[in-house]
Write a protein that holds these residues in place. Structure first.
Motif, PDB file in Angstrom:
ATOM      1  N   SER A 210     -11.074  57.572 -13.903  1.00 50.66           N
ATOM      2  CA  SER A 210     -10.462  58.836 -14.076  1.00 50.66           C
ATOM      3  C   SER A 210     -10.467  58.857 -15.508  1.00 50.66           C
ATOM      4  O   SER A 210     -10.569  60.088 -16.158  1.00 50.66           O
ATOM      5  CB  SER A 210      -9.072  58.858 -13.570  1.00 50.66           C
ATOM      6  N   THR A 211     -10.395  57.895 -16.377  1.00 56.42           N
ATOM      7  CA  THR A 211     -10.322  57.868 -17.887  1.00 56.42           C
ATOM      8  C   THR A 211     -11.622  57.356 -18.518  1.00 56.42           C
ATOM      9  O   THR A 211     -11.614  57.337 -19.901  1.00 56.42           O
ATOM     10  CB  THR A 211      -9.012  57.286 -18.319  1.00 56.42           C
ATOM     11  N   SER A 212     -12.572  56.988 -17.787  1.00 57.75           N
ATOM     12  CA  SER A 212     -13.590  56.147 -18.327  1.00 57.75           C
ATOM     13  C   SER A 212     -14.893  56.174 -17.341  1.00 57.75           C
ATOM     14  O   SER A 212     -14.721  56.475 -16.323  1.00 57.75           O
ATOM     15  CB  SER A 212     -13.352  54.786 -18.620  1.00 57.75           C
TER      16      SER A 212
ATOM     17  N   THR B  50      -0.587  61.953 -23.094  1.00 59.16           N
ATOM     18  CA  THR B  50      -1.681  60.787 -23.392  1.00 59.16           C
ATOM     19  C   THR B  50      -1.829  59.923 -21.916  1.00 59.16           C
ATOM     20  O   THR B  50      -0.927  59.604 -21.518  1.00 59.16           O
ATOM     21  CB  THR B  50      -1.699  59.839 -24.645  1.00 59.16           C
ATOM     22  N   ASN B  51      -3.287  59.714 -21.742  1.00 61.63           N
ATOM     23  CA  ASN B  51      -3.280  58.754 -20.591  1.00 61.63           C
ATOM     24  C   ASN B  51      -3.746  57.439 -20.934  1.00 61.63           C
ATOM     25  O   ASN B  51      -3.846  56.569 -20.336  1.00 61.63           O
ATOM     26  CB  ASN B  51      -4.502  59.190 -19.928  1.00 61.63           C
ATOM     27  N   ASP B  52      -3.450  57.309 -22.410  1.00 61.09           N
ATOM     28  CA  ASP B  52      -3.875  55.833 -23.091  1.00 61.09           C
ATOM     29  C   ASP B  52      -2.507  55.142 -23.320  1.00 61.09           C
ATOM     30  O   ASP B  52      -1.753  55.298 -24.199  1.00 61.09           O
ATOM     31  CB  ASP B  52      -4.575  56.298 -24.262  1.00 61.09           C
ATOM     32  N   ALA B  53      -2.591  53.958 -22.538  1.00 59.95           N
ATOM     33  CA  ALA B  53      -1.225  53.192 -22.722  1.00 59.95           C
ATOM     34  C   ALA B  53      -1.253  52.565 -23.939  1.00 59.95           C
ATOM     35  O   ALA B  53      -0.095  52.004 -24.484  1.00 59.95           O
ATOM     36  CB  ALA B  53      -1.203  52.207 -21.807  1.00 59.95           C
ATOM     37  N   VAL B  54      -2.510  52.234 -24.418  1.00 57.44           N
ATOM     38  CA  VAL B  54      -2.257  51.478 -25.841  1.00 57.44           C
ATOM     39  C   VAL B  54      -1.773  52.503 -27.013  1.00 57.44           C
ATOM     40  O   VAL B  54      -1.018  51.847 -27.823  1.00 57.44           O
ATOM     41  CB  VAL B  54      -3.941  51.301 -26.351  1.00 57.44           C
TER      42      VAL B  54
ATOM     43  N   GLY C  55      -6.157  54.263 -14.302  1.00 58.90           N
ATOM     44  CA  GLY C  55      -5.659  55.697 -14.474  1.00 58.90           C
ATOM     45  C   GLY C  55      -4.775  56.154 -13.350  1.00 58.90           C
ATOM     46  O   GLY C  55      -3.956  56.776 -13.351  1.00 58.90           O
ATOM     47  N   GLY C  56      -5.102  55.460 -12.105  1.00 62.48           N
ATOM     48  CA  GLY C  56      -4.350  55.549 -10.676  1.00 62.48           C
ATOM     49  C   GLY C  56      -3.903  54.229 -10.797  1.00 62.48           C
ATOM     50  O   GLY C  56      -4.185  53.151 -11.164  1.00 62.48           O
ATOM     51  N   ILE C  57      -2.737  53.992  -9.909  1.00 67.86           N
ATOM     52  CA  ILE C  57      -2.306  52.775  -9.505  1.00 67.86           C
ATOM     53  C   ILE C  57      -1.866  52.798  -7.996  1.00 67.86           C
ATOM     54  O   ILE C  57      -1.211  53.611  -7.489  1.00 67.86           O
ATOM     55  CB  ILE C  57      -0.685  52.561 -10.151  1.00 67.86           C
TER      56      ILE C  57
ATOM     57  N   THR D  51      -2.153  44.690  -7.087  1.00 72.84           N
ATOM     58  CA  THR D  51      -1.849  46.060  -7.647  1.00 72.84           C
ATOM     59  C   THR D  51      -2.653  46.246  -8.739  1.00 72.84           C
ATOM     60  O   THR D  51      -2.909  45.519  -9.735  1.00 72.84           O
ATOM     61  CB  THR D  51      -0.208  45.620  -8.134  1.00 72.84           C
ATOM     62  N   HIS D  52      -3.577  47.468  -8.382  1.00 71.09           N
ATOM     63  CA  HIS D  52      -4.559  47.755  -9.443  1.00 71.09           C
ATOM     64  C   HIS D  52      -3.870  48.956 -10.301  1.00 71.09           C
ATOM     65  O   HIS D  52      -3.287  49.613  -9.866  1.00 71.09           O
ATOM     66  CB  HIS D  52      -5.747  48.397  -8.819  1.00 71.09           C
ATOM     67  N   MET D  53      -3.797  48.745 -11.521  1.00 70.89           N
ATOM     68  CA  MET D  53      -3.083  49.586 -12.395  1.00 70.89           C
ATOM     69  C   MET D  53      -4.198  50.024 -13.442  1.00 70.89           C
ATOM     70  O   MET D  53      -4.365  49.626 -14.581  1.00 70.89           O
ATOM     71  CB  MET D  53      -2.033  48.763 -13.145  1.00 70.89           C
TER      72      MET D  53
HETATM   73  N1  ATP Z   1      -5.264  46.157 -24.169  1.00 67.83           N
HETATM   74  C1  ATP Z   1      -4.628  47.212 -23.278  1.00 67.83           C
HETATM   75  N2  ATP Z   1      -3.256  47.230 -23.248  1.00 67.83           N
HETATM   76  C2  ATP Z   1      -2.530  48.020 -22.576  1.00 67.83           C
HETATM   77  N3  ATP Z   1      -3.222  49.030 -21.737  1.00 67.83           N
HETATM   78  C3  ATP Z   1      -4.644  49.220 -21.621  1.00 67.83           C
HETATM   79  C4  ATP Z   1      -5.371  48.175 -22.627  1.00 67.83           C
HETATM   80  N4  ATP Z   1      -6.732  48.472 -22.315  1.00 67.83           N
HETATM   81  C5  ATP Z   1      -6.659  49.482 -21.605  1.00 67.83           C
HETATM   82  N5  ATP Z   1      -5.432  50.008 -21.310  1.00 67.83           N
HETATM   83  C6  ATP Z   1      -5.070  50.809 -20.352  1.00 67.83           C
HETATM   84  O1  ATP Z   1      -5.591  50.787 -19.074  1.00 67.83           O
HETATM   85  C7  ATP Z   1      -5.537  52.360 -18.543  1.00 67.83           C
HETATM   86  C8  ATP Z   1      -7.152  52.463 -18.077  1.00 67.83           C
HETATM   87  O2  ATP Z   1      -7.297  51.460 -17.043  1.00 67.83           O
HETATM   88  P1  ATP Z   1      -8.784  51.473 -16.281  1.00 67.83           P
HETATM   89  O3  ATP Z   1      -9.860  51.545 -17.512  1.00 67.83           O
HETATM   90  O4  ATP Z   1      -8.613  50.367 -15.446  1.00 67.83           O
HETATM   91  O5  ATP Z   1      -8.755  52.942 -15.474  1.00 67.83           O
HETATM   92  P2  ATP Z   1      -9.906  53.620 -15.134  1.00 67.83           P
HETATM   93  O6  ATP Z   1     -10.878  52.748 -14.677  1.00 67.83           O
HETATM   94  O7  ATP Z   1     -10.484  54.936 -16.145  1.00 67.83           O
HETATM   95  O8  ATP Z   1      -9.223  54.584 -13.743  1.00 67.83           O
HETATM   96  P3  ATP Z   1      -9.057  53.956 -12.426  1.00 67.83           P
HETATM   97  O9  ATP Z   1      -8.859  52.348 -12.471  1.00 67.83           O
HETATM   98  O10 ATP Z   1      -7.765  54.347 -12.060  1.00 67.83           O
HETATM   99  O11 ATP Z   1     -10.172  54.119 -11.539  1.00 67.83           O
HETATM  100  C9  ATP Z   1      -5.487  53.191 -19.849  1.00 67.83           C
HETATM  101  O12 ATP Z   1      -4.140  53.688 -19.774  1.00 67.83           O
HETATM  102  C10 ATP Z   1      -5.576  52.461 -20.985  1.00 67.83           C
HETATM  103  O13 ATP Z   1      -4.764  52.801 -22.356  1.00 67.83           O
END
Ligand code: ATP
Ligand code: BUA
Length: 361
Positions: A15-17, A257-261, A189-191, A185-187
């Motif tokens: 969803s975010t990448s 924002t969707n960015d946890a960082v 963009g979705g959990i 538990t997969h965390m």
């Molecule tokens: N070092 C980090 N510390 C904290 N959060 C992080 C870090 N690196 C990535 N993230 C967060 O993890 C989330 C994205 O996770 P991930 O890449 O697994 O998602 P996705 O592949 O886009 O979506 P999905 O997993 O739901 O298909 C974002 O919110 C990102 O900011």
């Protein structure tokens, strides 16, 4: 006799990448994560409209890395929201493409996996596959009952990564996946929180359509009555409400924002709203894990935390502090999806397995 080497491009739209990898059999030779900002994603009215944009970013990334795509033997994409099917490797065919394009079970970034894989493979006259799509369905009958006879609970989750990480954990412990009782538990963009009981995911929240914890961009379960009022308030079209729940829910809805960082940086700078919302996300994940442990009568071999958010040490601690009384907590940050996609394709190319035909009969 020397074993044949297959070069495989794997594509994982999240969803975010969009994550891509190139493998020689199951050996990774190139990997890249292309991040998409909320603004970039919001340019497109629907997931399928992102097709040309995501395909272009993939081809550019391969070019930047000096990868010659004419040497590829196959392309393998993450499987999307198809009709419910058993796990495994599937050939991309017309029936699958039609279902992915129309979003037969809904819209999700992974719907683009098979479509982009097919587009690139077709130009090279090589096969395209998907592996363990998000609709893998192994639910126990009891888990399908929602409490409202017009609505059945569905299995829509990060099947590929949950299964791959669970198998890796079992291997590390010298055990068989089929003998373990795990909460994965997969965390991202979705959990999604899956109950893996002796090799089958018998219970899991539908991470896409309003079930379970909120996530960086999903609302998760919201109070049903209030949602009905909002839907009939005359203020929103159907697609607007859906987008608010999936894509613009969760962290995006509270913090933009969707960015946890980014959220963690805001917390460090003293943003109290960011701290409260981030902690609430950890709280909801912990609650979901607690409820998953009840499915297993409390007999849990391990709780596995994985996905991008598992890199966040504070976030992981906030969850672990609430649930580590249930079982050991193992943290596997990121995901194993690219490797799992490559291995799924290699098993078919090596003729260890036959590609399954969609839809299953
Ligand atoms: N070092 C980090 N510390 C904290 N959060 C992080 C870090 N690196 C990535 N993230 C967060 O993890 C989330 C994205 O996770 P991930 O890449 O697994 O998602 P996705 O592949 O886009 O979506 P999905 O997993 O739901 O298909 C974002 O919110 C990102 O900011
Ligand atoms: C649809 C399951 C995967 C996700 O929640 O993104």
């Amino acid at each position: 006799m020397q074993e044949q080497t297959y070069r495989i491009l794997v594509i994982n739209p999240g969803s975010t990448s969009t994550k891509i990898g190139v493998f020689d059999n199951d050996t990774l030779i190139m990997e890249k994560t292309i991040r998409h900002s909320t603004e970039a994603i919001n340019e497109f009215p629907s997931i399928i409209d992102q097709f040309a944009f995501r395909k272009q970013t993939i081809l550019e990334a391969l070019d930047e890395e000096g990868m010659n795509i004419s040497k590829l033997s196959a392309v393998c994409g993450r499987g999307g929201l198809l009709r419910p099917i058993e796990g495994g490797t599937y050939s991309v065919n017309e029936a699958m493409l039609a279902d992915l394009r129309k979003g037969v079970s809904g819209q999700h970034a992974s719907n683009l996996g098979g479509i982009i894989a097919n587009e690139i493979a077709e130009g090279l006259n090589i096969p395209a596959f998907i592996v363990d799509p998000v609709v893998v369905d192994e639910l126990d009958p009891i888990a399908r009952i929602s409490g409202f006879s017009l609505i059945e609970r569905k299995s829509i989750f990060h099947a590929l990564n949950q299964k791959a990480v669970a198998r890796r954990y079992a291997k590390e412990k010298g055990r068989r996946y089929e003998d373990l009782r795990l909460i994965v538990t997969h965390m991202g963009g979705g959990i999604t929180v899956g109950v893996h009981k002796e090799g089958r995911v018998v219970e899991v929240n539908n991470g896409l359509h309003g079930d379970g914890p909120f996530s960086p961009e999903r609302a998760g379960t919201v109070p049903a009555g209030d949602l009905v009022e909002l839907c009939f308030s005359g203020q929103y079209y159907r697609h607007e409400i859906m987008k608010r729940l999936v894509g613009q829910g969760g962290l995006v809805s509270y913090l933009g924002t969707n960015d946890a960082v980014t959220v963690e940086k805001r917390i460090q700078k003293g943003d109290q709203q960011a701290e409260m919302v981030y902690d609430a996300m950890a709280y909801q994940v912990a609650k979901e894990i607690g409820s998953a442990s009840a499915v297993l009568h409390g007999k849990v071999d391990a709780i596995i935390l994985t996905g991008g958010l598992a890199y966040g040490k504070g976030f992981v601690k906030a969850i672990s502090d609430r649930i580590n009384w249930i079982a050991d907590v193992a943290v596997h940050p990121g995901e194993n999806e690219l490797q799992a996609l490559a291995e799924g394709a290699v098993r078919v190319l090596n003729k260890e397995e036959e590609a399954k035909i969609y839809p299953a009969l």
